[in-house]
Design a protein around this motif. Structure first.
Motif, mmCIF file in Angstrom:
data_model
loop_
_atom_site.group_PDB
_atom_site.id
_atom_site.type_symbol
_atom_site.label_atom_id
_atom_site.label_comp_id
_atom_site.label_asym_id
_atom_site.label_seq_id
_atom_site.Cartn_x
_atom_site.Cartn_y
_atom_site.Cartn_z
ATOM 1 N N THR A 44 -17.467 -4.078 31.303
ATOM 2 C CA THR A 44 -16.242 -4.859 31.478
ATOM 3 C C THR A 44 -16.057 -5.289 32.939
ATOM 4 O O THR A 44 -15.238 -6.167 33.211
ATOM 5 N N ASP A 45 -16.814 -4.698 33.847
ATOM 6 C CA ASP A 45 -16.711 -5.058 35.263
ATOM 7 C C ASP A 45 -17.071 -6.527 35.462
ATOM 8 O O ASP A 45 -17.976 -7.062 34.801
ATOM 9 N N ASP A 46 -16.396 -7.173 36.369
ATOM 10 C CA ASP A 46 -16.681 -8.568 36.734
ATOM 11 C C ASP A 46 -16.638 -9.522 35.536
ATOM 12 O O ASP A 46 -17.387 -10.507 35.506
ATOM 13 N N ASN A 47 -15.787 -9.217 34.546
ATOM 14 C CA ASN A 47 -15.617 -10.080 33.363
ATOM 15 C C ASN A 47 -16.919 -10.317 32.605
ATOM 16 O O ASN A 47 -17.117 -11.369 32.009
ATOM 17 N N ARG A 48 -17.793 -9.344 32.594
ATOM 18 C CA ARG A 48 -19.057 -9.502 31.876
ATOM 19 C C ARG A 48 -18.845 -9.498 30.362
ATOM 20 O O ARG A 48 -19.389 -10.335 29.666
ATOM 21 N N VAL A 49 -18.090 -8.513 29.857
ATOM 22 C CA VAL A 49 -17.893 -8.383 28.409
ATOM 23 C C VAL A 49 -16.422 -8.103 28.123
ATOM 24 O O VAL A 49 -15.797 -7.264 28.782
ATOM 25 N N ARG A 50 -15.906 -8.778 27.113
ATOM 26 C CA ARG A 50 -14.532 -8.558 26.642
ATOM 27 C C ARG A 50 -14.597 -8.324 25.138
ATOM 28 O O ARG A 50 -15.263 -9.070 24.413
ATOM 29 N N ILE A 51 -13.914 -7.290 24.668
ATOM 30 C CA ILE A 51 -13.852 -6.956 23.244
ATOM 31 C C ILE A 51 -12.429 -7.221 22.769
ATOM 32 O O ILE A 51 -11.475 -6.721 23.360
ATOM 33 N N ASN A 52 -12.284 -8.000 21.682
ATOM 34 C CA ASN A 52 -10.965 -8.301 21.118
ATOM 35 C C ASN A 52 -10.953 -8.150 19.608
ATOM 36 O O ASN A 52 -11.973 -8.331 18.956
ATOM 37 N N ARG A 53 -9.753 -7.873 19.075
ATOM 38 C CA ARG A 53 -9.502 -7.921 17.633
ATOM 39 C C ARG A 53 -9.321 -9.378 17.240
ATOM 40 O O ARG A 53 -8.867 -10.190 18.041
ATOM 41 N N ALA A 54 -9.584 -9.636 15.973
ATOM 42 C CA ALA A 54 -9.315 -10.970 15.430
ATOM 43 C C ALA A 54 -8.812 -10.809 14.009
ATOM 44 O O ALA A 54 -8.984 -9.754 13.385
ATOM 45 N N GLY A 55 -8.211 -11.862 13.513
ATOM 46 C CA GLY A 55 -7.815 -11.906 12.110
ATOM 47 C C GLY A 55 -9.022 -12.242 11.252
ATOM 48 O O GLY A 55 -10.163 -12.178 11.702
ATOM 49 N N CYS A 56 -8.766 -12.626 10.054
ATOM 50 C CA CYS A 56 -9.829 -12.878 9.085
ATOM 51 C C CYS A 56 -10.742 -14.032 9.516
ATOM 52 O O CYS A 56 -10.270 -15.097 9.917
ATOM 53 N N PHE A 57 -12.030 -13.799 9.416
ATOM 54 C CA PHE A 57 -13.036 -14.828 9.693
ATOM 55 C C PHE A 57 -13.427 -15.583 8.429
ATOM 56 O O PHE A 57 -14.222 -16.511 8.482
ATOM 57 N N GLY A 58 -12.929 -15.113 7.271
ATOM 58 C CA GLY A 58 -13.309 -15.740 6.009
ATOM 59 C C GLY A 58 -14.720 -15.384 5.569
ATOM 60 O O GLY A 58 -15.333 -16.098 4.790
ATOM 61 N N ARG A 59 -15.233 -14.280 6.065
ATOM 62 C CA ARG A 59 -16.595 -13.844 5.728
ATOM 63 C C ARG A 59 -16.541 -12.422 5.161
ATOM 64 O O ARG A 59 -17.382 -11.578 5.467
ATOM 65 N N CYS A 60 -15.550 -12.182 4.346
ATOM 66 C CA CYS A 60 -15.281 -10.838 3.826
ATOM 67 C C CYS A 60 -16.484 -10.222 3.126
ATOM 68 O O CYS A 60 -16.737 -9.029 3.241
ATOM 69 N N GLU A 61 -17.229 -11.039 2.406
ATOM 70 C CA GLU A 61 -18.388 -10.520 1.674
ATOM 71 C C GLU A 61 -19.504 -10.061 2.612
ATOM 72 O O GLU A 61 -20.383 -9.312 2.211
ATOM 73 N N ASP A 62 -19.471 -10.479 3.879
ATOM 74 C CA ASP A 62 -20.487 -10.094 4.855
ATOM 75 C C ASP A 62 -20.044 -8.924 5.710
ATOM 76 O O ASP A 62 -20.823 -8.405 6.492
ATOM 77 N N GLY A 63 -18.798 -8.540 5.591
ATOM 78 C CA GLY A 63 -18.182 -7.584 6.508
ATOM 79 C C GLY A 63 -18.619 -6.155 6.346
ATOM 80 O O GLY A 63 -19.362 -5.846 5.432
ATOM 81 N N PRO A 64 -18.186 -5.318 7.266
ATOM 82 C CA PRO A 64 -17.395 -5.689 8.422
ATOM 83 C C PRO A 64 -18.225 -6.538 9.382
ATOM 84 O O PRO A 64 -19.442 -6.407 9.442
ATOM 85 N N CYS A 65 -17.546 -7.406 10.131
ATOM 86 C CA CYS A 65 -18.298 -8.322 10.973
ATOM 87 C C CYS A 65 -17.642 -8.544 12.329
ATOM 88 O O CYS A 65 -16.457 -8.268 12.520
ATOM 89 N N LEU A 66 -18.474 -9.034 13.234
ATOM 90 C CA LEU A 66 -18.027 -9.416 14.564
ATOM 91 C C LEU A 66 -18.824 -10.638 14.978
ATOM 92 O O LEU A 66 -19.870 -10.934 14.403
ATOM 93 N N VAL A 67 -18.323 -11.339 15.984
ATOM 94 C CA VAL A 67 -19.024 -12.504 16.515
ATOM 95 C C VAL A 67 -19.021 -12.410 18.036
ATOM 96 O O VAL A 67 -18.045 -11.979 18.635
ATOM 97 N N VAL A 68 -20.173 -12.761 18.626
ATOM 98 C CA VAL A 68 -20.344 -12.723 20.074
ATOM 99 C C VAL A 68 -20.437 -14.158 20.587
ATOM 100 O O VAL A 68 -21.297 -14.927 20.153
#
Length: 102
Positions: A44-68
């Motif tokens: 997280t130093d120097d704004n390298r990586v930020r992790i956030n929650r999100a609402g539904c991506f509409g990909r429920c059948e693939d979940g759990p999921c994340l996007v980078v």
């Protein structure tokens, strides 16, 4: 240009009982795990990586999921070990984890 080198969004959506959703795959718990892990690794130093929650991506059948972003790479995961692999390979080293990508 993005403010962060990599910005990760976890779907943490909870649907009605009986409906498929990322929350059924412990998305909130895994989100908190990833957030703590990248902080411990100082990603997280120097704004390298930020992790956030999100609402539904509409990909429920693939979940759990994340996007980078900014690469727009979509992942599914089943365990903290899967998240460790994404963190170590993609977020730290820039290598896509093909086995978890969809």
């Amino acid at each position: 240009m993005s403010h962060y080198q990599r910005h990760v969004f976890f779907c943490c959506n909870q649907r009605s009982p009986g409906e498929c959703c990322c929350a059924q795959g412990d998305a909130e718990k895994m989100y908190l795990y990833a957030k703590d892990r990248v902080k411990a690794l100082r990603l997280t130093d120097d704004n390298r990586v930020r992790i956030n929650r999100a609402g539904c991506f509409g990909r429920c059948e693939d979940g759990p999921c994340l996007v980078v972003y900014p690469e727009a790479v979509w992942y599914t995961y089943r365990s903290a070990a899967d998240l460790d692999e994404i963190i170590e390979q993609h977020l730290s080293s820039g290598r896509i984890v093909e086995r978890l990508q969809f």
